[in-house]
Enzyme design. Structure first.
Site, mmCIF file in Angstrom:
data_model
loop_
_atom_site.group_PDB
_atom_site.id
_atom_site.type_symbol
_atom_site.label_atom_id
_atom_site.label_comp_id
_atom_site.label_asym_id
_atom_site.label_seq_id
_atom_site.Cartn_x
_atom_site.Cartn_y
_atom_site.Cartn_z
ATOM 1 N N GLY A 101 1.605 10.070 9.213
ATOM 2 C CA GLY A 101 0.812 8.877 9.539
ATOM 3 C C GLY A 101 -0.549 9.294 10.065
ATOM 4 O O GLY A 101 -0.947 10.458 9.932
ATOM 5 N N LYS A 485 -1.844 9.161 -16.583
ATOM 6 C CA LYS A 485 -0.886 10.274 -16.633
ATOM 7 C C LYS A 485 -1.614 11.569 -16.964
ATOM 8 O O LYS A 485 -1.364 12.605 -16.368
ATOM 9 C CB LYS A 485 0.219 10.025 -17.677
ATOM 10 C CG LYS A 485 1.229 8.969 -17.346
ATOM 11 C CD LYS A 485 2.181 9.304 -16.226
ATOM 12 C CE LYS A 485 1.676 8.944 -14.879
ATOM 13 N NZ LYS A 485 1.848 7.734 -14.239
#
Ligand code: G6P
Length: 608
Positions: A101, A485
């Protein structure tokens, strides 16, 4: 986006931590570390690079113990150095912790602590937590942690050890995921389920503000005020083999090959009597569905492209106003979100910080929130009014493939179901559409059998430096996903455009060295797409087309055609996306790229 694992029990903790970190490595892989209580002190070992680099170091040291925490990092604050790697500790190495975090007020906390004489050795926001804890602690850990929570701003999942307490590991969470594993004579905590699966399938999901105490006897949980709470446990129906490579060289390839099965499992039990029925799992009733005026589809990354496909399907089958947005944009816009808006949040992990923030905004506006996710107990699933699960099993490759397939399957079912209830579904076409949808898994598998042809083509283009991807209508998001991708895993610059937009700018990029990949199924826009192929050809671009079997015209217009079994216009993305995933995979492989762990990326992005 950083992975945490913690263990206390009877096993050699070092093995558990290293195994857990490998299973969480998709969350970050610039450095890794472990901390083990050996009975006298907490030994911290960290290394820049992959978990395998850490493993080499650990092999020489071989710390023994049954209580420990580990971390694999995706750097935010502070460069990629050993010092900045987690776990971090206070000056006396009493309190040691791993963090996922961002502590937003770390700067002011650091200044205040430094003024009081605390010495910092890293550039991370995390080190502040360890010093602050050592300052606050007065003999009662629960009290110290509730007070710590009051002082930290930002997001965190924390696993904490106290050198003087060999019997417990503590956890806290706000905004970043943390799952607790309840074993026999052992307890675990981890950022995601795969790290827990080898030991137990019984888990609890921590909620914001909660504090947990893990011991070999079990797990206790308190709320933010320090009041004990009873939490519901869940049984995970994923098995360990799902989170392993199973003989494939990469998770990504394994996951691409699982897509027929993912589509089949996501459809299973949701079609009965030739019609879609989600009434058994969605709580929204007919009255609620009829009352909707608009549907918003909100997501990031690949999930956003799945949502763009769904946008066209909702437009086709329902009478709702449809809007799609990127979560990090939606939350700051002045979109009209009303109580009669259905907001569908699409997220494979259910933990993407931007998507969660967008959900909070929609919730505040009174909208009906529905999660389309792969993770049953994820934060998103728990925050929304309703959940529609993809049945994809764990996805480990950082580049999403099978969850994209699961997402579009689930979103098509949702659109069909809502349209049916609202009376806008083309009933005369229902049996044809359902029959075809049930055939889709087989068609996906047919494309997969042609992998060797795609691999051959990939060898020809593996060293091109730029690619242009084009598609019209429902094939435009497929082009976007195909280009993404390629970018993600091979680091080749690839841009995708709506084919009709090519003439408004990207055409200037075309030359004989820029291959143009065109998604060209035989649909209502087919002729127009062929014209775009001609325009690119006239500028000498090599053309790679994805089209239907037996399409001779496409075969003569394009230089190379990747054929897929024909399907109805509505369903073409299910089959056209597969050769593009395989193409990206084989190009990246030829270029020697780290396919499952592409540079700078993380699978689950839990910071905004
Ligand atoms: C990251 C991943 C992408 C993914 C996106 C959204 O950027 O690298 O593969 O599509 O997050 O993730 P979500 O879990 O919300 O679908």
């Amino acid at each position: 986006m950083c992975g945490i694992v913690g263990y206390i029990g009877y096993r050699n903790v070092c093995d558990v931590l290293l195994d857990g970190l490998k299973r969480l490595e998709y969350r970050g892989y610039d450095s890794a570390g472990i901390a083990i209580n050996d009975g006298n002190e907490i030994e911290i070992i960290k290394e820049v690079g992959k978990v395998s680099d850490l493993e080499r170091i650990v092999a020489n040291v071989a710390p023994k113990g049954n209580q420990g925490i580990g971390h694999t990092r995706w750097a935010t604050h502070g460069g990629v150095t050993t010092v900045n790697a987690h776990p971090h500790s206070d000056e006396y190495k009493r309190f040691v912790l791993a963090h996922n975090g961002i502590i937003e007020n770390y700067h002011e906390l650091k200044e205040a602590l430094a003024a009081e004489g605390f010495t910092f050795i890293s550039q991370t926001d995390t080190e502040v937590i360890a010093h602050l804890l050592s300052k606050i602690y007065e003999g009662d850990m629960l009290k110290a942690l509730t007070s710590l929570q009051d002082q930290l701003r930002g997001s965190y999942a924390l696993a904490i050890m106290d050198r003087e307490d060999k019997n417990h590991i503590y956890c806290m969470r706000k905004g970043s995921p943390l799952v607790l594993g309840i074993g026999e004579g052992e307890s675990l905590c981890a950022s995601d389920i795969p790290a827990i699966l080898p030991y137990t399938r019984k888990v609890m999901y921590m909620d914001d503000g909660e504090i947990a105490q893990l011991s070999s006897q079990g797990i206790k949980v308190w709320d933010a005020k320090g009041t004990p709470i009873q939490k519901k446990s869940f049984f995970i129906d994923w098995d360990l083999s799902m989170a392993e490579r199973g003989g494939y060289p990469h998770f990504m390839l394994k996951e691409i090959h699982e897509q027929g099965g993912v589509c089949r499992s996501t459809l299973k039990g949701r079609i009965s009597g030739g019609s879609v029925d989600l009434s058994g799992e969605l709580s929204m009733d007919e009255h609620t569905m009829i009352s909707f005026r608009a549907v918003h589809l909100i997501a990031c990354g690949t999930s956003y492209y799945a949502s763009l496909i769904a946008e066209r399907i909702f437009e086709r089958w329902t009478d709702l106003d449809v809007k799609v947005d990127i979560a990090s944009e939606y939350r700051y816009r002045d979109s009209k979100i009303t109580p009669d808006t259905l907001v569908v949040f699409v997220s494979q992990s259910g933990e993407t910080a931007d998507t969660l923030a967008a959900q909070r905004k929609a919730r505040a506006c009174g909208a009906y929130c529905l999660a389309v996710t792969n993770v049953q107990g994820s934060t998103l699933a728990r925050c929304c009014d309703d959940v529609l699960l993809l049945k994809a099993g764990p996805e480990i490759g950082v580049a999403a493939t099978k969850t994209f397939m699961g997402q579009i399957t689930a979103l098509y079912l949702l659109a069909m179901y809502i349209a049916k209830v609202r009376g806008t579904f083309p009933i005369e076409q229902e049996s044809e559409l359902i029959d075809e949808l049930l055939q889709i898994p087989y068609k996906i598998e047919t494309v997969l059998e042609r992998e060797h042809l795609i691999e051959e083509l990939a060898s020809k283009f593996a060293f091109s430096q730029n690619f242009l991807y084009l598609g019209r209508g429902i094939s435009f998001p497929v082009a976007l996903e195909g280009a993404l991708k390629l970018k993600e895993i091979s680091y080749i610059h690839a841009e995708a455009y709506a084919a009709g937009e090519m003439k408004h700018g990207p055409i200037a990029l075309i030359d004989p060295n820029v291959p143009v990949v065109v998604v060209a199924p035989k649909d209502s826009l087919y002729e127009k797409t062929l014209s775009n192929i001609q325009e690119a050809k006239a500028r000498h671009a090599p053309i790679i087309a994805v089209g239907f079997d037996g399409d001779e015209r496409l075969a003569s217009d394009a230089d190379h055609v990747l054929c897929v079994p024909p399907t109805l216009e509505e369903f073409s993305p299910f089959v056209t996306v597969v050769p593009l995933q395989l193409f990206a995979y084989h190009v990246a492989k030829k270029r020697g790229c780290e396919i499952d762990k592409p540079r700078n990326l993380a699978k689950s992005v839990t910071v905004e």
